[in-house]
Write an enzyme that holds these catalytic residues in place. Structure first.
Site, PDB file in Angstrom:
ATOM      1  CB  CYS A 198      -0.919  -0.034   1.224  1.00  0.00           C
ATOM      2  SG  CYS A 198      -1.888   1.456   1.424  1.00  0.00           S
TER       3      CYS A 198
ATOM      4  CB  CYS B 276      -0.407   2.302   4.135  1.00  0.00           C
ATOM      5  SG  CYS B 276      -1.983   1.730   3.535  1.00  0.00           S
ATOM      6  CG  ASP B 277       3.380   1.008   4.335  1.00  0.00           C
ATOM      7  OD1 ASP B 277       2.908   1.438   5.404  1.00  0.00           O
ATOM      8  OD2 ASP B 277       3.204  -0.144   3.921  1.00  0.00           O
TER       9      ASP B 277
END
Ligand SMILES: Cc1cc2nc3c(=O)[nH]c(=O)nc-3n(C[C@H](O)[C@H](O)[C@H](O)COP(=O)(O)OP(=O)(O)OC[C@H]3O[C@@H](n4cnc5c(N)ncnc54)[C@H](O)[C@@H]3O)c2cc1C
Length: 258
Positions: free
Chosen positions: A131, A134-135
């Site tokens: 993701c 997300c990261d």
């Protein structure tokens, strides 16, 4: 504890099914191994959910989960690991507890496909993410690599290009560039059905075999959302399945309870 219905998975399909089952006056437990809301929670913007143009996945699913809980759906953060059928219904085992129910709705969606063994070995100790939103921020001004050839890989690249120093793009099974500090994987998704054993019939790719009526090969087990065999895997079709599966579960309870 004994419930009328247990729903496995709290994404769009599971939560919507919960709303319908609870409103029909049945007791319902929802089991979720990750975050309530499912795979869409990381999406920044959704343009095809009717009535809420441009809503983020997180906001949409927060509203729906609050609605489900207010209507009486009990949510527990436990991973379902096994389901057994017995004379009185089903016994659902999680990583923490055991529950009993008369009917089941499987709504476990899909999970990202993992890297090949060769690429995983190549990645070594470097972090692997599924993701970018997300990261991605963890690798600001650093070189990273995106693995995958489809539209999701393209979107992940576009996102990372705004943050990272360099974004390599490789295909499934290509060698991973030596200086990439993290590996972002976007090579499709697979159904989350490993815990089902032989309870219901699966197709060759592991999806639960079911038609538009959302019933499975096992009486009392319904299925909704991305985890079933279908041609369009989207939020509206997950919600549509959920209404049908919940209705089938309630009718099944009516039949066995007499
Ligand atoms: C990046 C991205 C963007 C997307 N954008 C759109 C869009 O704009 N519009 C659109 O319509 N669709 C979009 N989709 C597709 C949409 O997200 C899915 O069709 C929909 O979320 C499917 O919902 P679901 O409830 O079937 O499954 P999921 O959302 O996958 O939910 C399943 C849930 O089950 C849980 N679970 C799995 N196994 C277990 C277990 N053993 N025990 C307990 N819990 C378990 C999972 O943790 C998960 O929370 C997008 C998907 C992605 C990945």
């Amino acid at each position: 504890m004994n419930y009328d219905v247990i729903i496995v998975g709290a994404g769009m399909a599971g939560l919507t099914a919960g709303i319908y089952v609870a409103r029909a006056g049945k007791t319902v437990l929802m089991l979720e191994s990750g975050a309530v809301g499912g795979q869409i929670v990381t999406a920044f913007r959704i343009d095809n959910w009717p009535g809420n143009y441009g809503v983020s996945g997180g906001d949409l699913m927060k509203n729906i989960s609050e609605q489900a809980i207010e209507l009486g759906v009990e949510v527990r953060y436990e991973e379902t690991v096994n389901i057994l059928q017995n004379d009185s219904g089903f016994t659902v085992s999680t990583d923490e507890n055991e529950y009993k129910c008369k009917a089941l709705i499987i709504a476990t969606g899909t999970i990202p496909r993992k890297l090949s063994a060769k690429q995983e070995k190549d990645a070594g100790k470097r972090p692997i993410s599924y993701c970018a939103t997300c990261d991605g921020a963890l690798y600001k001004d650093k070189p990273v690599v995106v693995v995958g050839s489809g539209n999701t890989a393209k979107l992940e690249m576009e996102y990372l290009e705004g943050i990272c120093k360099r974004v390599y793009h490789i295909h499934h099974d290509d060698p991973i560039p030596e200086d990439a500090e993290a590996v972002f994987v976007a090579i499709g998704r697979v159904p989350a059905t490993g815990f089902l054993g032989g309870l219901v019939k699966l197709d060759k790719d592991g999806y639960v075999v079911a038609g538009e009526d959302c019933t499975t090969s096992c009486p009392g087990v319904m299925v909704a959302g991305d985890v079933r065999t279908k041609s369009v895997r989207q939020l509206v079709t997950a919600a549509g399945d959920a209404a049908v599966a919940a209705d089938a579960a309630v009718k099944y309870l009516g039949k066995i309870d007499g």
